[in-house]
Motif scaffolding. Sequence first.
Motif, short mmCIF file in Angstrom:
data_model
loop_
_atom_site.label_atom_id
_atom_site.label_comp_id
_atom_site.label_asym_id
_atom_site.label_seq_id
_atom_site.Cartn_x
_atom_site.Cartn_y
_atom_site.Cartn_z
N ASP A 1 2.67 -10.88 11.14
CA ASP A 1 2.32 -11.25 9.67
C ASP A 1 1.13 -10.44 9.35
O ASP A 1 0.74 -10.57 7.92
N GLU A 2 0.49 -9.87 10.11
CA GLU A 2 -0.65 -9.06 9.43
C GLU A 2 -0.55 -7.74 9.37
O GLU A 2 -1.27 -6.91 9.00
N ASP B 1 1.30 -6.17 7.38
CA ASP B 1 1.24 -5.65 6.07
C ASP B 1 -0.13 -5.34 5.37
O ASP B 1 -0.25 -4.69 4.36
N ASP B 2 -1.38 -5.76 6.24
CA ASP B 2 -2.48 -5.56 5.90
C ASP B 2 -2.91 -3.81 6.23
O ASP B 2 -4.10 -3.81 5.74
N TYR B 3 -2.09 -3.40 6.93
CA TYR B 3 -2.46 -2.17 7.13
C TYR B 3 -1.37 -0.84 6.55
O TYR B 3 -0.12 -1.30 6.32
N GLU B 4 -1.68 0.11 6.31
CA GLU B 4 -1.01 1.35 5.56
C GLU B 4 -0.30 2.04 6.79
O GLU B 4 -0.97 2.80 7.80
#
Length: 129
Positions: free
Chosen positions: A107-108, A110-113
């Motif tokens: 779930d984390e 999406d915090d990274y490109e």
Amino acid sequence: MKIVGTAIIFNENNEILIGQRPEGKDLAGLWEFPGGKLEEGETIEQCIIREINEELCVQCIVGKFLMEVVKEYKHGEFKLEVYEAKLKDKENLKPMVHQNVKWVRVDELDDYEFPPADIDIIEYLKEKL
């Protein structure tokens, strides 16, 4: 088309290892799942084992096949063969290619490109895990 062995590496906390592409390379600064291009004469499993050793200085065990993704980039067309993997000696992990590595929860992610092909992998992981 270039074939890429891609590893989804889990730790005991069900976190996934991601690495940040180094400056000077295509897609620099973006995050990715470890792995690399298939070399002539090797299987995809051998490719993943070799690439993990080259990129992270650790041994891995390749698990089950998860999916494949085909994407066109300005520097060529790539087919990512995605497998689960576990590290045998993660305490010795040393990034040799990536400028940074992190263990993150699904779930984390999406915090990274990530590059476009990895976005398809992330969507698969969010749906399946």
